[in-house]
Design a protein around this motif. Sequence first.
Motif: not given
Length: 381
Positions: A133, A152, A207, A160
């Motif tokens: 990701h 995500v 995140t 995020s």
Amino acid sequence: MAILLAPAIFMSAPAATITRLDAAATQDLHTNTSIAIGSDGMPRVAWGNAADGSFRFATCTALDCSDFTFGTVAGAVGTSASMVLDAGDGMLLAYYDTAAGALAFDDGSVRAIDDPTDDVGLYASLVLDGAGHPVVAYDDLSNASLRLAACVDAACTSVSIVTVDDDPLTIIGEHVDVAIGMDGLPVLAYAVMPGGALRVAKCTDATCASRTTQDLDQPSVGQFASIAIGADGNPVISYYDFHQQGALKVAKCTDAACAQPAIVSLLDDRGRQAGVFNAIAIRPDGNPVISYRRCFADAVDCVLAVAECRTPDCAGAVDLLTVDHRHDEIVGDSSDIAIGSDGAAVISYYDETTSSVHFAKCSVQTCAATGDGVFISGFEG
């Protein structure tokens, strides 16, 4: 804080074979270069054209890029691009959309992933986490703060976004670079201005909703920060000390979060502006190799230089190499470095004088070995 003066061994690379391939040398290509290695072992180089805001790329079909194909990224317009390759060798770009004042992402289709009223996206630095990701660190220009976008999914359809570091009295996030630690979590290196500090933010979740920060060196330092993860799992950061005429330094963290004092070494303070446009990679033996620009006294004669550390912390002997020197020309801008499939360092960089992008390939052992110094000049077709 103790700063070590790494024992330097000065060397010049053998005469390079220089091939001129560009037919558009008058164009202003000066934004930045980004290099990655495909699953086939071949380098890929991307860069920006400041004249029209487009992004271009070369896919090497030889390890030394003596043969390549050339292309333009459709639809992407901006600056400050960072490029990685996905699991299928697809090219991913994160960049600053100057017209919209937004952070944009391109995986074959272009979209904004952070587009507030404020101006965000400069100094975009893109990596992939363990799940593939995208993770992007970048500057919030309007608020002089540092942000991170953690996608995500691989396509970055959901993101995020957090503010990693923010202080109304300082400018935070200049020249940010991001890497993924061995724990799978992001770690960021960046400059805090105007006083000049090298700061590291270690995310404690995917995140970066929670994180720790630590200043590793100050004052008058931190610009052009470039971060890699050492073989021991601890970050290694090359950066510019802009005090007086400038120097290249390296900070080796002694823990994964850089919470303890780092080993800080001064590698090169010769000439002027030694250390600007630096980039770091870790060789298979665990020792860092750093590309950067160094200028002579008049600052109109600048070279692409390489520092090859003989120890993982760069506190031992360091070989300082002049890799590309063209008298009275400014070369070595906007360099990026990667380790090729054969274990050799490969470097992309910009020649400011002739407005062309270059490629340099080292050997597995060093950038000064016999037969090294293959340079391909001007990926413009």
